[in-house]
Scaffold this active site. Sequence first.
Site, PDB file in Angstrom:
ATOM      1  N   ASP A  77      -7.831  -5.604   0.545  1.00 39.79           N
ATOM      2  CA  ASP A  77      -8.487  -6.623  -0.359  1.00 39.79           C
ATOM      3  C   ASP A  77      -7.653  -7.848  -0.300  1.00 39.79           C
ATOM      4  O   ASP A  77      -8.008  -9.055  -0.921  1.00 39.79           O
ATOM      5  CB  ASP A  77      -8.032  -5.946  -1.980  1.00 39.79           C
ATOM      6  CG  ASP A  77      -8.702  -5.075  -2.211  1.00 39.79           C
ATOM      7  OD1 ASP A  77      -9.924  -5.022  -1.617  1.00 39.79           O
ATOM      8  OD2 ASP A  77      -8.574  -4.080  -2.881  1.00 39.79           O
ATOM      9  N   HIS A  91       0.856  -1.241   0.165  1.00 37.51           N
ATOM     10  CA  HIS A  91       0.019   0.053   0.001  1.00 37.51           C
ATOM     11  C   HIS A  91       0.793   1.176  -0.019  1.00 37.51           C
ATOM     12  O   HIS A  91       1.897   1.288   0.611  1.00 37.51           O
ATOM     13  CB  HIS A  91      -1.038  -0.145   1.258  1.00 37.51           C
ATOM     14  CG  HIS A  91      -2.009   0.916   1.204  1.00 37.51           C
ATOM     15  ND1 HIS A  91      -1.981   2.234   1.362  1.00 37.51           N
ATOM     16  CD2 HIS A  91      -3.380   0.496   0.774  1.00 37.51           C
ATOM     17  CE1 HIS A  91      -3.329   2.891   0.867  1.00 37.51           C
ATOM     18  NE2 HIS A  91      -4.042   1.960   0.611  1.00 37.51           N
TER      19      HIS A  91
HETATM   20  N1  ACO Z   1       4.173  -7.598  -3.456  1.00 34.29           N
HETATM   21  C1  ACO Z   1       5.432  -7.860  -3.415  1.00 34.29           C
HETATM   22  N2  ACO Z   1       6.263  -6.660  -3.488  1.00 34.29           N
HETATM   23  C2  ACO Z   1       5.524  -5.630  -3.647  1.00 34.29           C
HETATM   24  C3  ACO Z   1       4.284  -5.659  -3.554  1.00 34.29           C
HETATM   25  C4  ACO Z   1       3.569  -6.715  -3.197  1.00 34.29           C
HETATM   26  N3  ACO Z   1       2.113  -6.711  -3.709  1.00 34.29           N
HETATM   27  N4  ACO Z   1       3.921  -4.263  -3.451  1.00 34.29           N
HETATM   28  C5  ACO Z   1       5.133  -3.587  -3.218  1.00 34.29           C
HETATM   29  N5  ACO Z   1       6.053  -4.362  -3.311  1.00 34.29           N
HETATM   30  C6  ACO Z   1       7.599  -4.026  -3.474  1.00 34.29           C
HETATM   31  C7  ACO Z   1       7.915  -3.383  -4.634  1.00 34.29           C
HETATM   32  O1  ACO Z   1       8.381  -4.264  -5.640  1.00 34.29           O
HETATM   33  C8  ACO Z   1       8.924  -2.357  -4.298  1.00 34.29           C
HETATM   34  O2  ACO Z   1      10.091  -2.951  -4.022  1.00 34.29           O
HETATM   35  P1  ACO Z   1      11.490  -2.396  -4.213  1.00 34.29           P
HETATM   36  O3  ACO Z   1      11.731  -1.293  -3.337  1.00 34.29           O
HETATM   37  O4  ACO Z   1      12.474  -3.401  -3.942  1.00 34.29           O
HETATM   38  O5  ACO Z   1      11.634  -2.078  -5.644  1.00 34.29           O
HETATM   39  C9  ACO Z   1       8.502  -1.882  -2.888  1.00 34.29           C
HETATM   40  O6  ACO Z   1       7.451  -2.927  -2.321  1.00 34.29           O
HETATM   41  C10 ACO Z   1       7.635  -0.694  -3.148  1.00 34.29           C
HETATM   42  O7  ACO Z   1       6.588  -0.745  -3.993  1.00 34.29           O
HETATM   43  P2  ACO Z   1       5.778   0.133  -5.089  1.00 34.29           P
HETATM   44  O8  ACO Z   1       4.893  -0.495  -6.196  1.00 34.29           O
HETATM   45  O9  ACO Z   1       6.878   1.142  -5.541  1.00 34.29           O
HETATM   46  O10 ACO Z   1       4.676   0.775  -4.124  1.00 34.29           O
HETATM   47  P3  ACO Z   1       3.615   1.844  -4.383  1.00 34.29           P
HETATM   48  O11 ACO Z   1       3.335   2.683  -3.350  1.00 34.29           O
HETATM   49  O12 ACO Z   1       4.010   2.659  -5.776  1.00 34.29           O
HETATM   50  O13 ACO Z   1       2.563   0.873  -4.804  1.00 34.29           O
HETATM   51  C11 ACO Z   1       0.436  -0.651  -4.564  1.00 34.29           C
HETATM   52  C12 ACO Z   1       1.391   0.548  -4.132  1.00 34.29           C
HETATM   53  C13 ACO Z   1       0.204  -0.161  -6.075  1.00 34.29           C
HETATM   54  C14 ACO Z   1      -0.537  -0.941  -4.053  1.00 34.29           C
HETATM   55  C15 ACO Z   1       1.486  -1.977  -4.877  1.00 34.29           C
HETATM   56  O14 ACO Z   1       1.818  -2.092  -3.299  1.00 34.29           O
HETATM   57  C16 ACO Z   1       0.698  -3.090  -5.399  1.00 34.29           C
HETATM   58  O15 ACO Z   1       0.841  -2.912  -6.762  1.00 34.29           O
HETATM   59  N6  ACO Z   1       0.273  -4.158  -4.912  1.00 34.29           N
HETATM   60  C17 ACO Z   1      -0.458  -5.050  -5.447  1.00 34.29           C
HETATM   61  C18 ACO Z   1      -2.093  -4.648  -5.778  1.00 34.29           C
HETATM   62  C19 ACO Z   1      -2.992  -4.200  -4.630  1.00 34.29           C
HETATM   63  O16 ACO Z   1      -3.166  -4.988  -3.782  1.00 34.29           O
HETATM   64  N7  ACO Z   1      -3.500  -3.077  -4.508  1.00 34.29           N
HETATM   65  C20 ACO Z   1      -4.521  -2.686  -3.946  1.00 34.29           C
HETATM   66  C21 ACO Z   1      -4.086  -1.532  -3.165  1.00 34.29           C
HETATM   67  S1  ACO Z   1      -5.353  -1.100  -1.660  1.00 34.29           S
HETATM   68  C22 ACO Z   1      -6.623  -0.411  -2.432  1.00 34.29           C
HETATM   69  O17 ACO Z   1      -6.601   0.075  -3.732  1.00 34.29           O
HETATM   70  C23 ACO Z   1      -7.973  -0.566  -1.810  1.00 34.29           C
END
Ligand code: ACO
Length: 381
Positions: A317, A263
């Site tokens: 979720d 998140h």
């Molecule tokens: N699984 C594994 N690794 C993850 C995940 C995940 N679900 N989410 C983030 N990371 C890691 C990234 O690879 C990144 O790693 P790094 O620093 O080594 O490059 C680090 O954590 C930061 O991740 P970002 O993608 O830069 O974080 P951002 O804040 O941009 O994205 C998001 C947040 C879009 C929610 C992301 O965590 C994601 O894609 N999650 C999966 C989809 C999801 O569950 N979305 C629902 C969000 S809640 C909602 O909308 C109600």
Amino acid sequence: MSQLEIRPGLEDVPVAKSAISFIDGKNARLEYRGIAVETLALESSFEEVSWLLLKGDLPTQRELAEFDGQLRQHRRLKYKLRDLIKTLPETGHPMDALQAGVAALGMFYPARDVRNEQSNWLSVIRILAKMPTIVAAFHRLRVGDDAIPPRDDLDHAANFYWMLFEREPTPAVRKVLDACLILHAEHSMNASTFSGRVTASTLSSPFSVISAAIGTLTGPLHGGANQETLEMLEEIGTVANVKPWLEQKRAADPKFKIMGMGHRVYKVKDPRATVLQQLAEKVFVESGRPALYDVAVELEKVAEPIYGPKGVYPNVDFYSGTVYRALGLPSDLFTPIFAIARSAGWLAHWLEQLQNNRIFRPEQEYVGKRNQPYIPLAKRP
Ligand code: ACO
């Protein structure tokens, strides 16, 4: 060369002052108008929470009774809208049907003068009241059944369940569905809320504002994650397969993302996921504990040492899909249910945006070509 700093995803960039909800992502705290979401999920109702978000304070008994009465009165759809929904392809996603349905509502109830507080309130009621009817009607019609008319003797959550299944929910099911609506009702300046506020800032009608927000919620990185999470858990299949599945995914792609985890704001477990788990236990007493729920619990456990240090934990979720599945809901209705709930927050943000509006018009850094000659088509190689 521009001196402006670009923050991808507008991370940490405030775009508005808001008094609607507060998040402390380090301490797993979410408050609607200052009240903890866990308390609201356990003690309140979606109707009361909607009023709280929209008006700023808890309603009096009389205010709540009148608001609830108005919502019940406005649930029905005009037959032309029902016919329109009937013509949509049954293979289409219900989020697209919902977006189309809400946009179409704007043709039936023109609300172009957004300075008129009375008509704005009527639009709020209509949108809140009719979104569940649109989702349920599309679902019934796509499987070849008649749409079930709303019942005004049932509350918001129970009536939605009724319109889907033509049976009343048990008290435990009603409570969990209502709590899920509360938990998803608002979440500060997320992508869909921002999208709604951008649309609101042009003084578009509330139906445009909400249909824009629905479109944004649809994506798998946002609201679409609940459906994708359940499909991922189905792919894993068994508790024993969790570890090998994750190892294989990470070997193929070290940046592999687990749906329902991570998140932008929460760097600990989402407080809504924790409440959902508590509530889920009550439904599982009736429905039996779904095997996929145990798969989710195991995945959380296996993922923790790997992703916890990055602040990646289950978001709301991660568990909502298994709960909805236990309620007998098809997986492509999970995100529309999220939208039904979030309409309360979006509408609160719409009204807040109008109070102190300035059209959104950000900057860009141009990195393309300049001063290019136009070569006539015949002379191009
Ligand atoms: N699984 C594994 N690794 C993850 C995940 C995940 N679900 N989410 C983030 N990371 C890691 C990234 O690879 C990144 O790693 P790094 O620093 O080594 O490059 C680090 O954590 C930061 O991740 P970002 O993608 O830069 O974080 P951002 O804040 O941009 O994205 C998001 C947040 C879009 C929610 C992301 O965590 C994601 O894609 N999650 C999966 C989809 C999801 O569950 N979305 C629902 C969000 S809640 C909602 O909308 C109600």
